[in-house]
Scaffold this motif. Sequence first.
Motif, PDB file in Angstrom:
ATOM      1  N   TRP A 177     -24.424  13.822 -41.069  1.00  0.00           N
ATOM      2  CA  TRP A 177     -25.265  14.894 -40.514  1.00  0.00           C
ATOM      3  C   TRP A 177     -26.658  14.373 -40.162  1.00  0.00           C
ATOM      4  N   LEU A 178     -27.244  13.601 -41.067  1.00  0.00           N
ATOM      5  CA  LEU A 178     -28.600  13.091 -40.825  1.00  0.00           C
ATOM      6  C   LEU A 178     -28.636  12.153 -39.619  1.00  0.00           C
ATOM      7  N   LEU A 196     -24.686  19.288 -48.208  1.00  0.00           N
ATOM      8  CA  LEU A 196     -25.403  19.937 -47.111  1.00  0.00           C
ATOM      9  C   LEU A 196     -26.805  20.384 -47.501  1.00  0.00           C
ATOM     10  N   VAL A 197     -26.986  20.758 -48.744  1.00  0.00           N
ATOM     11  CA  VAL A 197     -28.270  21.231 -49.247  1.00  0.00           C
ATOM     12  C   VAL A 197     -28.576  20.471 -50.537  1.00  0.00           C
ATOM     13  N   GLY A 198     -29.829  20.551 -50.972  1.00  0.00           N
ATOM     14  CA  GLY A 198     -30.179  19.873 -52.217  1.00  0.00           C
ATOM     15  C   GLY A 198     -31.668  19.662 -52.338  1.00  0.00           C
ATOM     16  N   ASP A 199     -32.059  19.109 -53.471  1.00  0.00           N
ATOM     17  CA  ASP A 199     -33.467  18.832 -53.712  1.00  0.00           C
ATOM     18  C   ASP A 199     -33.959  17.718 -52.793  1.00  0.00           C
ATOM     19  N   LYS A 200     -35.247  17.749 -52.527  1.00  0.00           N
ATOM     20  CA  LYS A 200     -35.873  16.718 -51.703  1.00  0.00           C
ATOM     21  C   LYS A 200     -36.794  15.865 -52.566  1.00  0.00           C
ATOM     22  N   GLN A 207     -32.646  17.134 -45.952  1.00  0.00           N
ATOM     23  CA  GLN A 207     -31.236  17.402 -46.204  1.00  0.00           C
ATOM     24  C   GLN A 207     -30.579  17.860 -44.898  1.00  0.00           C
ATOM     25  N   PRO A 208     -29.258  17.781 -44.800  1.00  0.00           N
ATOM     26  CA  PRO A 208     -28.590  18.180 -43.558  1.00  0.00           C
ATOM     27  C   PRO A 208     -28.969  19.572 -43.063  1.00  0.00           C
ATOM     28  N   ILE A 209     -29.174  20.502 -43.954  1.00  0.00           N
ATOM     29  CA  ILE A 209     -29.538  21.859 -43.545  1.00  0.00           C
ATOM     30  C   ILE A 209     -30.837  21.861 -42.740  1.00  0.00           C
ATOM     31  N   SER A 234     -23.023  27.247 -49.506  1.00  0.00           N
ATOM     32  CA  SER A 234     -23.803  26.223 -48.801  1.00  0.00           C
ATOM     33  C   SER A 234     -23.186  25.932 -47.435  1.00  0.00           C
ATOM     34  N   ILE A 235     -21.872  25.991 -47.342  1.00  0.00           N
ATOM     35  CA  ILE A 235     -21.214  25.808 -46.053  1.00  0.00           C
ATOM     36  C   ILE A 235     -21.555  26.963 -45.120  1.00  0.00           C
ATOM     37  N   ASP A 236     -21.544  28.179 -45.637  1.00  0.00           N
ATOM     38  CA  ASP A 236     -21.899  29.340 -44.814  1.00  0.00           C
ATOM     39  C   ASP A 236     -23.341  29.256 -44.329  1.00  0.00           C
TER      40      ASP A 236
END
Length: 294
Positions: A177-178, A196-200, A207-209, A234-236
């Motif tokens: 994704w990145l 797809l999501v997560g801490d930075k 993150q991909p989102i 997270s997919i939604d």
Amino acid sequence: MSRLPDTDFDSLLPPLVMTRRGFIVTSLAGGFAMAAGPVAAQTAIKTDAEGLLAGEVKIPVKDGSIPAYRAAPEGKTVLPVILVVQEIFGVHDYIKDVCRRLAKQGYMAIAPELYSRQGDPSRYTEISRLLSEVVNKVPDEQVIGDLDATAEWAAKNGGNTERLGITGFCWGGRIVWLYAAHNPKVKAGVAWYGRLVGDKGPLQPTQPIDVAAELHGPVLGLYGGKDAGITQDSIDTMKQALANGNEAAKASTFMVYPDAGHAFHADYRPSYVEAAAKDGWTRAMQWFDKALKE
């Protein structure tokens, strides 16, 4: 499944050697990663190299060179290129086999060892230590730069990076994704169960989102409905971000297999789900063929 029997495998391996330019891994390991657990020999797919140019190559990067596995149809040039991004276990036999599978379909497939500066994943028997001592120390900036260098190498060695794709598994699925948002030449990506999501943080500032709306090439996401680490929520959320994005983002899509968990394509592990893996591979090939061959 976090470790193998009590054999001290680390004591059987030669000591790590740090090169002058700071590289720990200077050649690819043979076999399967020990931390992944015992190999499921009855399901592990073995793709031969007949008709292929396949083996290790060196990729020049800004601070030296990194090893990579390259597979391509023998005697052919101007091939569409697919970058293959490893699981947490590095470029071991499973990832090499994936490259050969792609080469059998007419692609130049290249998997660079993206942990070369941080450590040798083949040496580890415990996933927790592999994560804390190697994987979690790898900066996204380094990974993206090494993938750029790999694409540049491909363009000079028989590949056509005007027809560039990328695929990756688990840790590598997130990178797909990145990278699809980074490199304007990417025409298509296939992300297998990547976060797809997560801490930075300093090493993972994005993150991909965060880049979903800015893809250069559409991404096919292949995910497991029973994946405890990647929720349907997270997919939604990612689907909504893609729907609000540019043309490539809107063209991206997901396939979620309700009976599969994480690493369902990893045919050498107990996580393998044959029906999902085979269907996902067929979809991936159709995705790449449409974007890179038509």
